[in-house]
Write a protein that holds these residues in place. Sequence first.
Motif, short mmCIF file in Angstrom:
data_model
loop_
_atom_site.label_atom_id
_atom_site.label_comp_id
_atom_site.label_asym_id
_atom_site.label_seq_id
_atom_site.Cartn_x
_atom_site.Cartn_y
_atom_site.Cartn_z
N LYS A 1 -0.69 -0.79 -4.19
CA LYS A 1 -0.87 0.05 -2.99
C LYS A 1 -2.34 0.17 -2.61
O LYS A 1 -2.67 0.44 -1.46
CB LYS A 1 -0.27 1.44 -3.21
CG LYS A 1 1.21 1.47 -3.00
CD LYS A 1 1.75 2.89 -3.10
CE LYS A 1 3.24 2.88 -2.85
NZ LYS A 1 3.82 4.22 -2.98
N GLN A 2 -3.23 -0.04 -3.58
CA GLN A 2 -4.67 0.00 -3.30
C GLN A 2 -5.05 -1.05 -2.27
O GLN A 2 -6.04 -0.90 -1.55
CB GLN A 2 -5.48 -0.22 -4.57
CG GLN A 2 -5.33 0.87 -5.59
CD GLN A 2 -6.08 0.53 -6.87
OE1 GLN A 2 -7.04 -0.24 -6.86
NE2 GLN A 2 -5.65 1.11 -7.96
N LEU A 3 -4.29 -2.12 -2.21
CA LEU A 3 -4.58 -3.19 -1.26
C LEU A 3 -4.33 -2.76 0.18
O LEU A 3 -4.78 -3.43 1.12
CB LEU A 3 -3.73 -4.44 -1.58
CG LEU A 3 -3.98 -5.08 -2.92
CD1 LEU A 3 -2.94 -6.15 -3.20
CD2 LEU A 3 -5.39 -5.65 -2.99
N GLN A 4 -3.60 -1.67 0.36
CA GLN A 4 -3.29 -1.21 1.71
C GLN A 4 -4.54 -0.66 2.42
O GLN A 4 -4.70 -0.84 3.62
CB GLN A 4 -2.21 -0.12 1.68
CG GLN A 4 -0.90 -0.57 1.10
CD GLN A 4 -0.18 -1.57 1.99
OE1 GLN A 4 -0.45 -1.70 3.17
NE2 GLN A 4 0.75 -2.29 1.39
N TYR B 1 2.34 -6.80 0.79
CA TYR B 1 3.79 -6.86 0.97
C TYR B 1 4.52 -6.41 -0.30
O TYR B 1 5.44 -5.60 -0.25
CB TYR B 1 4.21 -8.28 1.35
CG TYR B 1 5.71 -8.47 1.37
CD1 TYR B 1 6.49 -7.90 2.36
CD2 TYR B 1 6.34 -9.20 0.37
CE1 TYR B 1 7.86 -8.05 2.37
CE2 TYR B 1 7.71 -9.36 0.37
CZ TYR B 1 8.47 -8.79 1.37
OH TYR B 1 9.83 -8.93 1.36
N LEU B 2 4.09 -6.94 -1.44
CA LEU B 2 4.76 -6.59 -2.70
C LEU B 2 4.62 -5.10 -3.02
O LEU B 2 5.50 -4.52 -3.66
CB LEU B 2 4.21 -7.44 -3.84
CG LEU B 2 4.61 -8.90 -3.81
CD1 LEU B 2 3.88 -9.68 -4.91
CD2 LEU B 2 6.11 -9.07 -3.94
N SER B 3 3.53 -4.48 -2.56
CA SER B 3 3.35 -3.05 -2.83
C SER B 3 4.38 -2.19 -2.12
O SER B 3 4.54 -1.01 -2.44
CB SER B 3 1.94 -2.60 -2.43
OG SER B 3 1.81 -2.52 -1.02
N THR B 4 5.08 -2.76 -1.17
CA THR B 4 6.13 -2.02 -0.46
C THR B 4 7.51 -2.31 -1.02
O THR B 4 8.50 -1.79 -0.52
CB THR B 4 6.13 -2.39 1.04
OG1 THR B 4 6.51 -3.77 1.19
CG2 THR B 4 4.78 -2.14 1.67
N ARG B 5 7.60 -3.15 -2.03
CA ARG B 5 8.88 -3.59 -2.56
C ARG B 5 9.18 -2.96 -3.91
O ARG B 5 9.18 -3.62 -4.95
CB ARG B 5 8.90 -5.12 -2.68
CG ARG B 5 8.75 -5.86 -1.38
CD ARG B 5 9.86 -5.53 -0.38
NE ARG B 5 11.19 -5.63 -0.95
CZ ARG B 5 11.96 -6.70 -0.89
NH1 ARG B 5 11.55 -7.76 -0.25
NH2 ARG B 5 13.16 -6.69 -1.45
N ALA B 6 9.47 -1.67 -3.90
CA ALA B 6 9.83 -0.97 -5.13
C ALA B 6 11.15 -1.47 -5.70
O ALA B 6 11.44 -1.24 -6.87
CB ALA B 6 9.91 0.53 -4.85
N ASP B 7 11.92 -2.18 -4.91
CA ASP B 7 13.18 -2.74 -5.40
C ASP B 7 12.97 -4.04 -6.17
O ASP B 7 13.88 -4.52 -6.83
CB ASP B 7 14.14 -2.98 -4.23
CG ASP B 7 13.58 -3.95 -3.20
OD1 ASP B 7 12.35 -3.92 -2.97
OD2 ASP B 7 14.36 -4.72 -2.63
N VAL B 8 11.75 -4.59 -6.12
CA VAL B 8 11.47 -5.87 -6.76
C VAL B 8 10.57 -5.72 -7.98
O VAL B 8 10.78 -6.38 -8.99
CB VAL B 8 10.82 -6.85 -5.75
CG1 VAL B 8 10.43 -8.15 -6.41
CG2 VAL B 8 11.74 -7.09 -4.58
N LEU B 9 9.57 -4.86 -7.89
CA LEU B 9 8.58 -4.72 -8.95
C LEU B 9 8.67 -3.37 -9.64
O LEU B 9 9.05 -2.37 -9.02
CB LEU B 9 7.17 -4.87 -8.37
CG LEU B 9 6.78 -6.24 -7.86
CD1 LEU B 9 5.42 -6.20 -7.20
CD2 LEU B 9 6.78 -7.25 -9.00
N PRO B 10 8.24 -3.32 -10.91
CA PRO B 10 8.16 -2.03 -11.61
C PRO B 10 7.14 -1.10 -10.95
O PRO B 10 6.22 -1.54 -10.26
CB PRO B 10 7.71 -2.41 -13.02
CG PRO B 10 8.04 -3.85 -13.16
CD PRO B 10 7.93 -4.45 -11.79
N GLU B 11 7.29 0.17 -11.20
CA GLU B 11 6.45 1.20 -10.58
C GLU B 11 4.96 0.97 -10.86
O GLU B 11 4.12 1.23 -9.99
CB GLU B 11 6.86 2.59 -11.08
CG GLU B 11 6.11 3.74 -10.47
CD GLU B 11 6.30 3.88 -8.96
OE1 GLU B 11 5.39 4.40 -8.30
OE2 GLU B 11 7.36 3.46 -8.46
#
Length: 142
Positions: free
Chosen positions: A88-91, A71-81
């Motif tokens: 994203k590897q978790l996907q 979920y966090l890997s989809t939240r570019a508005d919350v976490l740094p790049e």
Amino acid sequence: MGCGNIYKRRMKVCTVAFLIYLDYKALQQREKWTNKTKTDALWENAHKRNAKRVLSWIVELEGLWVKLGQYLSTRADVLPEAYICLLKQLQDSLPPRPLEEVCQTIQKELGKSMNELFLDFVNVPLATASVRFLDSWVLDVE
């Protein structure tokens, strides 16, 4: 560590969170004495370093933590790049579970062995995915 002691899992989470906190606090102090042109690079390196820590413990702890990481890997508005790129590897690149564990889960959830449910079963995983069995699903194999 998936089925490990809950207290060990909590300690692991707290330890990693504390290490990340200390890393960023130390960077804040260092930033006061560092040339302004170098601070962006320092922060980027800290993000990369801590993103690796987060990814490592998510993979180790498995389960719900993987879902949180996905979920966090989809939240570019919350976490740094740096976090987004690594999480994203978790996907699609999680290590597969042992076949014995998969067979036990299927037997437990569906009440029948793999041989009873499937005519043919390939033992080599093609990919990994999260699968949730629901009571309302009906598997009719005859």
